[in-house]
Write a protein that holds these residues in place. Structure first.
Motif, PDB file in Angstrom:
ATOM      1  N   PHE A  29      21.097 -11.497  65.824  1.00 43.50           N
ATOM      2  CA  PHE A  29      21.117 -11.768  66.462  1.00 43.50           C
ATOM      3  C   PHE A  29      21.507 -11.725  68.003  1.00 43.50           C
ATOM      4  N   ASN A  30      21.322 -12.457  69.427  1.00 47.86           N
ATOM      5  CA  ASN A  30      21.821 -12.133  70.940  1.00 47.86           C
ATOM      6  C   ASN A  30      23.218 -12.690  71.068  1.00 47.86           C
ATOM      7  N   THR A  31      23.806 -13.201  70.600  1.00 45.01           N
ATOM      8  CA  THR A  31      25.369 -12.951  70.508  1.00 45.01           C
ATOM      9  C   THR A  31      26.386 -13.159  69.387  1.00 45.01           C
ATOM     10  N   LYS A  51      26.516  -7.771  73.790  1.00 44.14           N
ATOM     11  CA  LYS A  51      25.371  -7.161  74.328  1.00 44.14           C
ATOM     12  C   LYS A  51      25.082  -5.774  72.946  1.00 44.14           C
ATOM     13  N   ALA A  52      23.694  -5.297  72.543  1.00 43.30           N
ATOM     14  CA  ALA A  52      23.582  -4.669  71.211  1.00 43.30           C
ATOM     15  C   ALA A  52      24.220  -3.135  71.778  1.00 43.30           C
ATOM     16  N   GLY A  53      25.087  -2.752  70.953  1.00 39.54           N
ATOM     17  CA  GLY A  53      26.180  -2.059  70.740  1.00 39.54           C
ATOM     18  C   GLY A  53      27.786  -1.865  71.895  1.00 39.54           C
ATOM     19  N   GLU A  54      28.166  -3.181  72.009  1.00 33.85           N
ATOM     20  CA  GLU A  54      29.295  -3.501  73.216  1.00 33.85           C
ATOM     21  C   GLU A  54      30.522  -3.282  72.118  1.00 33.85           C
ATOM     22  N   LEU A  55      31.086  -2.738  72.520  1.00 32.92           N
ATOM     23  CA  LEU A  55      32.361  -2.476  72.263  1.00 32.92           C
ATOM     24  C   LEU A  55      32.988  -2.857  72.697  1.00 32.92           C
ATOM     25  N   GLY A  66      26.667  -4.268  66.594  1.00 37.33           N
ATOM     26  CA  GLY A  66      25.928  -3.398  65.720  1.00 37.33           C
ATOM     27  C   GLY A  66      24.454  -3.129  67.147  1.00 37.33           C
ATOM     28  N   ILE A  67      23.830  -1.911  67.259  1.00 37.55           N
ATOM     29  CA  ILE A  67      23.268  -1.320  67.937  1.00 37.55           C
ATOM     30  C   ILE A  67      21.349  -2.414  67.140  1.00 37.55           C
ATOM     31  N   THR A  68      21.617  -2.425  66.142  1.00 33.29           N
ATOM     32  CA  THR A  68      20.050  -3.200  65.798  1.00 33.29           C
ATOM     33  C   THR A  68      20.309  -5.012  65.955  1.00 33.29           C
ATOM     34  N   ARG A  69      21.862  -5.288  65.938  1.00 32.49           N
ATOM     35  CA  ARG A  69      21.999  -6.570  66.749  1.00 32.49           C
ATOM     36  C   ARG A  69      21.764  -6.882  65.686  1.00 32.49           C
TER      37      ARG A  69
END
Lengths: 114, 115
Positions: A29-31, A51-55, A66-69
């Motif tokens: 997923f992208n969002t 964004k992947a990894g975003e907190l 999650g970093i894997t999206r």
């Protein structure tokens, strides 16, 4: 089609406790979005992740993309009675530039015991 | 009015009736959506409108007919529904940006009961 696995299905906690729930998917997923729904109302947006990894934090709420999206979690710290409700994760797969319907998890029902 | 509004909030109809659900967004968005929320099931996307054009019909039966006369209004016309169509119908809107992500905002829903 895409599916989101949300867990736990329900949580019974004491006021003041921290809460953690998560969503996983076999698709990217992208969002990722987290919503809360009160009885008789529509879902209200809590946090959006792009964004992947975003907190990202919103008051006592913290969510991560999650970093894997393919996954996301939502944490609620120091729960209060008004946190009661159903929490949904949702994702959209389109990169952007077009309207894309959301895929929803089945929800986590949060119950707070006094 | 602010945000996304839906009328009516509650609707009871017979299987032979014709009724319409209305949604209006006051956010200046250019995309609108219909979702169905049934008990014990995830929210299900029904229709997507982008700049008033229907871009997605998620295998919805023809007894549900959407209409989007402009980017602020969305209707769902109902006819000859079945009891299993009883659910909460939610409208949402978003601002679609070229190359950018978009976030959807929901209305309060119409609780529909088909007898």
């Amino acid at each position: 089609g895409q599916q989101l696995n949300q867990s736990p299905q329900s949580m019974f906690i004491q006021e003041g406790e921290d809460v953690s729930m998560n969503c996983t998917s076999s698709s990217i997923f992208n969002t990722w979005l987290w919503y809360k729904q009160d009885p008789g109302e529509g879902p209200v947006l809590l946090i959006a992740l792009y964004k992947a990894g975003e907190l990202t934090s919103n008051g006592r709420l913290t969510a991560q993309f999650g970093i894997t999206r393919k996954d996301s979690f939502l944490n609620i710290s120091a729960s209060i009675p008004s946190d009661v409700g159903i929490y949904f994760c949702a994702g959209t797969g389109m990169e952007g530039g077009g309207a894309d319907g959301l895929t929803f998890g089945k929800g986590t029902h949060l119950i707070i015991q006094p | 009015e602010t945000g996304v509004t839906q009328t009516p909030r509650h609707l009871v109809m017979g299987m032979t009736n014709k009724k319409s659900l209305k949604c209006e967004q006051h956010l200046g968005h250019n995309a609108m959506y219909w979702y169905k929320q049934s008990a014990k099931k995830p929210l299900e996307l029904m229709f997507v409108y982008n700049f008033k054009e229907q871009t997605e019909n998620n295998s919805v039966p023809s007894r549900f007919s959407p209409e989007c006369p402009n980017s602020s209004h969305l209707f769902l016309h109902l006819h000859t529904l079945q009891p299993e169509d009883s659910a909460l119908y939610l409208c949402a809107s978003s601002q679609v940006l070229a190359g950018g992500p978009e976030t959807q905002y929901f209305g309060p829903g119409t609780r529909l009961l088909v007898l």
